[in-house]
Design a protein around this motif. Sequence first.
Motif, mmCIF file in Angstrom:
data_model
loop_
_atom_site.group_PDB
_atom_site.id
_atom_site.type_symbol
_atom_site.label_atom_id
_atom_site.label_comp_id
_atom_site.label_asym_id
_atom_site.label_seq_id
_atom_site.Cartn_x
_atom_site.Cartn_y
_atom_site.Cartn_z
ATOM 1 N N LYS A 137 -15.557 35.502 8.868
ATOM 2 C CA LYS A 137 -15.192 36.320 7.469
ATOM 3 C C LYS A 137 -14.937 35.409 6.183
ATOM 4 C CE LYS A 137 -14.322 40.752 9.943
ATOM 5 N NZ LYS A 137 -13.505 41.697 10.183
ATOM 6 N N SER B 82 -17.199 34.835 3.108
ATOM 7 C CA SER B 82 -16.955 35.031 1.751
ATOM 8 C C SER B 82 -16.796 33.692 0.888
ATOM 9 C CB SER B 82 -15.361 35.758 1.740
ATOM 10 O OG SER B 82 -14.385 34.776 2.139
ATOM 11 N N LYS C 15 -20.470 33.442 -0.047
ATOM 12 C CA LYS C 15 -20.882 34.373 -1.272
ATOM 13 C C LYS C 15 -20.261 33.766 -2.604
ATOM 14 C CE LYS C 15 -21.334 38.387 1.944
ATOM 15 N NZ LYS C 15 -20.368 39.778 2.177
#
Length: 111
Positions: free
Chosen positions: A86, A90, A93
């Motif tokens: 995760k 992120s 992104k």
Amino acid sequence: MLAPNFVSFFTVQGFFIGIIFGLIKSDSADGLFTYAFLITTFFYLFSHLVVAFYFKTLSVKSYSFAKHRHELDLDHIIKEINKREKVIDSAYKITDAAIKMNTQDSLKAAV
């Protein structure tokens, strides 16, 4: 490695070493055969000696496998991997957004 496999492997190694040594040292086919046979026999007998000493010193110990504890550890590791994935997603992104903003700024500056 199982004992018969070890003996076979070591014997084949001895055979090839005997062939190589025989090719280097002998002048005739009889000499080649003699070197190969003697060195292969030595490796064969030596491998049996090693296996005999190994089994003589091998002591079998039985223990119980802590399956429950092992499963808990694996579950913990899986949770940690998911957390890290995760975080990495992120970061991707954020990096993609920064690249997109940078390309838009460079296009505006070029115009």
